[in-house]
Design an enzyme around this catalytic site. Structure first.
Site, PDB file in Angstrom:
ATOM      1  CG  ASP A  24      -1.937  -1.161   1.166  1.00 41.04           C
ATOM      2  OD1 ASP A  24      -1.929  -1.935   0.197  1.00 41.04           O
ATOM      3  OD2 ASP A  24      -2.719  -1.308   2.126  1.00 41.04           O
ATOM      4  CE  LYS A 129      -3.545  -4.379   1.264  1.00 38.43           C
ATOM      5  NZ  LYS A 129      -4.251  -3.555   2.239  1.00 38.43           N
ATOM      6  CB  CYS A 162      -2.179  -2.695   5.323  1.00 37.71           C
ATOM      7  SG  CYS A 162      -3.816  -1.952   5.236  1.00 37.71           S
TER       8      CYS A 162
HETATM    9  N1  TIU Z   1      -2.561   0.329   4.311  1.00 36.85           N
HETATM   10  C1  TIU Z   1      -2.966   0.547   5.554  1.00 36.85           C
HETATM   11  O1  TIU Z   1      -2.242   0.342   6.521  1.00 36.85           O
HETATM   12  N2  TIU Z   1      -4.264   1.072   5.713  1.00 36.85           N
HETATM   13  C2  TIU Z   1      -4.634   1.871   6.762  1.00 36.85           C
HETATM   14  O2  TIU Z   1      -5.780   2.282   6.828  1.00 36.85           O
HETATM   15  N3  TIU Z   1      -3.665   2.195   7.678  1.00 36.85           N
HETATM   16  C3  TIU Z   1      -3.775   3.062   8.709  1.00 36.85           C
HETATM   17  O3  TIU Z   1      -2.846   3.135   9.516  1.00 36.85           O
HETATM   18  N4  TIU Z   1      -4.855   3.825   8.816  1.00 36.85           N
END
Ligand code: TIU
Length: 223
Positions: A24, A129, A162
């Site tokens: 991400d 995802k 994530c």
């Molecule tokens: N990619 C991921 O970690 N999504 C989140 O929403 N992370 C947060 O720390 N908010």
């Protein structure tokens, strides 16, 4: 097998059966005006790891590893976004709302793209995802089985959300998981530190951690 001086003990890298998974590294998490910022976070902390993630990516590319990039995002009709996720908390912008980088966390919008420095090259895999974990509701599991992958090297954001969720999903599926300590970040430095600790506690209950330089050196090792 190439030993990496990881924590809590040596990681036996097997490059022929290892993949790099970058979680991400999207504009929505790294740039002002995206999802991360809408949740009230300072995005500069997570921006800082881009060069380190790039160094790891370059080492994995040079070794010919399978490379997987993930993106947390949803279909434009939000059919894969549970109301329980969209309605959670009190963000300034919710998933699907229009923001400065297009609709927040929606596939195909500028904000959902991976930052240019880390964009996928042809032949690399990009997995969209809907969840925090990359195995939930995706083809990742089948893709790894098909390629005979048994080890996963992790980088990306955020460490405790994530990255950790995906590592735990992978660990339960039998993968040996190694997290690049300095190629992962959180909006909360103490959560990053605690996540690294809890991953490698109890004899690597979730997996191993090691600095990017050691992982890159192992990938460059000729065996
Ligand atoms: N990619 C991921 O970690 N999504 C989140 O929403 N992370 C947060 O720390 N908010």
């Amino acid at each position: 097998m190439i030993p990496i001086a990881a924590e809590p003990f040596e990681f036996p890298l097997d490059p022929a059966h290892a993949a790099l998974i970058i979680i991400d590294m999207q504009r929505d998490f790294l740039e002002p005006g995206g999802f991360g910022a809408a949740l009230g976070n300072d995005v500069t902390l997570v921006q800082a790891i881009v060069p380190t993630v790039r160094a790891l990516l370059d080492a994995a590319r040079a070794r010919g590893l399978m490379i997987i990039h993930t993106r947390e995002c949803h279909r434009p009709d939000l059919s894969d976004c549970p109301p329980a996720k969209r309605d959670r908390g009190d963000p300034s912008l919710r998933i699907g709302d229009p923001g400065p980088m297009g609709r927040i966390l929606i596939a195909g919008e500028p904000g959902a793209e991976i930052v240019p420095e880390l964009a996928a090259l042809p032949g690399e895999h990009v997995i969209d995802k809907p969840g925090k974990g990359a195995f939930h509701a995706t083809s990742l599991g089948d893709m790894l089985v098909e390629r005979g992958i048994t080890q996963l090297i992790f980088a990306g954001v955020t460490t405790e959300v994530c990255v950790q969720t995906t590592m735990r999903e992978a660990n339960d599926r039998g993968y040996e998981c190694l997290l690049a300590e300095d190629a992962t970040a959180s909006y909360f430095p103490e959560f990053r530190r605690a996540t690294l600790d809890m991953i490698r506690a109890q004899g690597a209950i979730v997996g191993w951690t090691a600095p990017t330089a050691l992982i890159a050196a192992a990938l460059a090792h000729k065996t």
